[in-house]
Design a protein around this motif. Structure first.
Motif, PDB file in Angstrom:
ATOM      1  N   PRO A 187      14.524  28.575   3.029  1.00 17.50           N
ATOM      2  CA  PRO A 187      13.864  27.487   2.284  1.00 17.50           C
ATOM      3  C   PRO A 187      13.054  26.557   3.192  1.00 17.50           C
ATOM      4  O   PRO A 187      11.972  26.099   2.809  1.00 17.50           O
ATOM      5  N   ARG A 246       9.834  28.527   4.370  1.00 17.71           N
ATOM      6  CA  ARG A 246       8.923  28.678   3.238  1.00 17.71           C
ATOM      7  C   ARG A 246       8.208  27.350   2.952  1.00 17.71           C
ATOM      8  O   ARG A 246       6.993  27.320   2.744  1.00 17.71           O
ATOM      9  N   TYR A 247       8.960  26.256   2.975  1.00 14.25           N
ATOM     10  CA  TYR A 247       8.380  24.935   2.710  1.00 14.25           C
ATOM     11  C   TYR A 247       7.390  24.551   3.810  1.00 14.25           C
ATOM     12  O   TYR A 247       6.307  23.997   3.533  1.00 14.25           O
TER      13      TYR A 247
END
Length: 205
Positions: free
Chosen positions: A151, A154-155
């Motif tokens: 996460p 990806r962010y």
């Protein structure tokens, strides 16, 4: 096609993820003419962020020479059509070498702008594939620990405009040869379904 391969594994070319990335690059080269730029963050470490660089980031009239490393890394992304990252999971998230690359690549007014709604990426989107190697399991039915890597990364990539990121997980790599073979087979099958590879031969075994 121009490919940027970023390696963050301390095992280098003996890393299962590194070898899988080489298979992917070779497969892409068979489908279309390609050129490769490799950025090995372990064999050629990036310099640490300095106080002067930190000040320049927020300065209205910065010394632009302080951005030489950042600009080089950003240009490598700008010139590529496909980004491939090989990284281990270290203590639930990205290793220090990859975090430093991220710190240089995420630069306000250069790769992202700040708006009331948050960061908006300034770079064009392109396929980005991230191979994540881990000794245990952090995803699926056998997961026993938290995953902060996927996460977060990806962010971070979305923050500069890279929206099309696909993660390939190599899990259980310390569980013996059978576990490694199974992880690689699953990864190859998954990669073969990705739009970049679906039109050609699957990644070799």
């Amino acid at each position: 096609m121009k490919i940027l391969f970023v390696n963050a594994s301390p095992h280098g070319q003996t890393s299962h993820g590194y070898r899988l990335a080489v298979e992917m690059i070779r497969s892409l080269g068979e489908n279309v003419h390609s050129t490769l730029v490799e950025r090995d963050l372990v064999s050629t470490p990036l310099p640490p962020i300095t106080q002067d660089y930190a000040k320049a980031i927020t300065s209205r009239e910065p010394d632009v020479s302080l951005f030489d490393v950042s600009d080089q890394l950003i240009r490598e992304i700008e010139m590529t059509d496909t980004l491939i990252i090989n990284t281990p999971m270290h203590n639930f998230t990205v290793p220090a070498a990859l975090k430093l690359w991220i710190d240089y690549v995420l630069r306000v007014h250069r790769t992202f702008s700040v708006t009331p709604e948050g960061k908006v990426g300034l770079m064009r989107d392109r396929p980005s594939l991230v191979i994540v190697g881990s000794g245990g399991f952090h995803s699926g039915d056998r997961a026993w620990q938290e995953d902060f890597l996927t996460p977060y990364l990806r962010y971070a990539l979305r923050s500069i405009g890279l929206q099309s990121t696909h993660f390939v997980l190599l899990q259980g790599l310390t569980r013996g040869d059978d576990a490694v073979t199974d992880a690689l087979q699953r990864a190859r099958e998954e990669i073969a379904q990705h739009p970049l590879f679906a039109s050609g031969d699957s990644v070799s075994s």
